[in-house]
Write an enzyme that holds these catalytic residues in place. Sequence first.
Site, mmCIF file in Angstrom:
data_model
loop_
_atom_site.group_PDB
_atom_site.id
_atom_site.type_symbol
_atom_site.label_atom_id
_atom_site.label_comp_id
_atom_site.label_asym_id
_atom_site.label_seq_id
_atom_site.Cartn_x
_atom_site.Cartn_y
_atom_site.Cartn_z
ATOM 1 N N GLY A 1 49.724 35.981 68.582
ATOM 2 C CA GLY A 1 50.769 36.799 67.996
ATOM 3 C C GLY A 1 51.711 36.014 67.105
ATOM 4 O O GLY A 1 51.476 34.845 66.777
ATOM 5 N N HIS A 2 52.798 36.670 66.712
ATOM 6 C CA HIS A 2 53.884 36.064 65.945
ATOM 7 C C HIS A 2 55.194 36.437 66.643
ATOM 8 O O HIS A 2 55.259 37.417 67.392
ATOM 9 C CB HIS A 2 53.885 36.587 64.508
ATOM 10 C CG HIS A 2 52.721 36.109 63.696
ATOM 11 N ND1 HIS A 2 52.747 34.947 62.970
ATOM 12 C CD2 HIS A 2 51.486 36.638 63.510
ATOM 13 C CE1 HIS A 2 51.584 34.761 62.364
ATOM 14 N NE2 HIS A 2 50.793 35.782 62.676
ATOM 15 N N PRO A 3 56.240 35.655 66.407
ATOM 16 C CA PRO A 3 57.500 35.936 67.115
ATOM 17 C C PRO A 3 58.122 37.261 66.678
ATOM 18 O O PRO A 3 58.209 37.552 65.481
ATOM 19 C CB PRO A 3 58.380 34.743 66.729
ATOM 20 C CG PRO A 3 57.809 34.232 65.452
ATOM 21 C CD PRO A 3 56.336 34.472 65.534
#
Length: 243
Positions: free
Chosen positions: A72-74
């Site tokens: 994922g990404h933040p």
Amino acid sequence: MSEHIRGDHHVRRVGASRLLVEPPVRVLGDLLLRSDTRVGCFTEFGQHVEVQAADIGRYSEIGNNSTIGATGHPLTWMGVSAFQYKHATWGWHPSAAESQVIDPEAGGRQSFRSVGPDRAWIGNDVWLGAGVVVLRGVTIGDGCIVAANAVVTKDLPPYTICGGLPAKVIKKRLPDDVRDELVALQWWRHSPNQLAGIPFDDPAAAVTALRPRLERGLEPYDPGFVEIPKPQEPRRRFSLPRR
């Protein structure tokens, strides 16, 4: 062409990622690996598949445009860009060479890169339809079918048909007693030659035919894992310009 994998010229790797297979394995189109990946024998990849952090069992079918073990990404940081936690993404350019990063796992916190601490595991006899996304840390049980464009965010049980956003069980693939027999017999341990004559189109009859073979001591097909090296790039030829 390798004797272990058909279509090895379609495999691309990020960094030092390695591909280890139980031969044979078949790759029909571009396969991108972002980490060391283990693939069981008689598994086939469709077009444009990306494996980010996952291992895959035997006799599985991976559909076109699938992403497995996706990170994922933040969502709660200042931004979503990888420059915040991965120097290599933009550090090669002078404008980012002195950037500083933050470790997503600092202090033992759960990273946004995964839904769990482990790689994804795609079981044996699994069919992922086109465009399926499987998040990191997810286990897809043996014999499971995942419908096209599903997003798998949690474990899916064996011998079920699943789909949706997020993916959920739609129905059972086989009656419970047949499913339990197949799970116990683990037919995928054997090669197609060893399974010749089994009535594949009738799972209950297949169980009846396979059980005596195993009781007589049918040995599992065990070729071992071999590493598929990166194909050597052709050397460029240089010629002097004509006067």
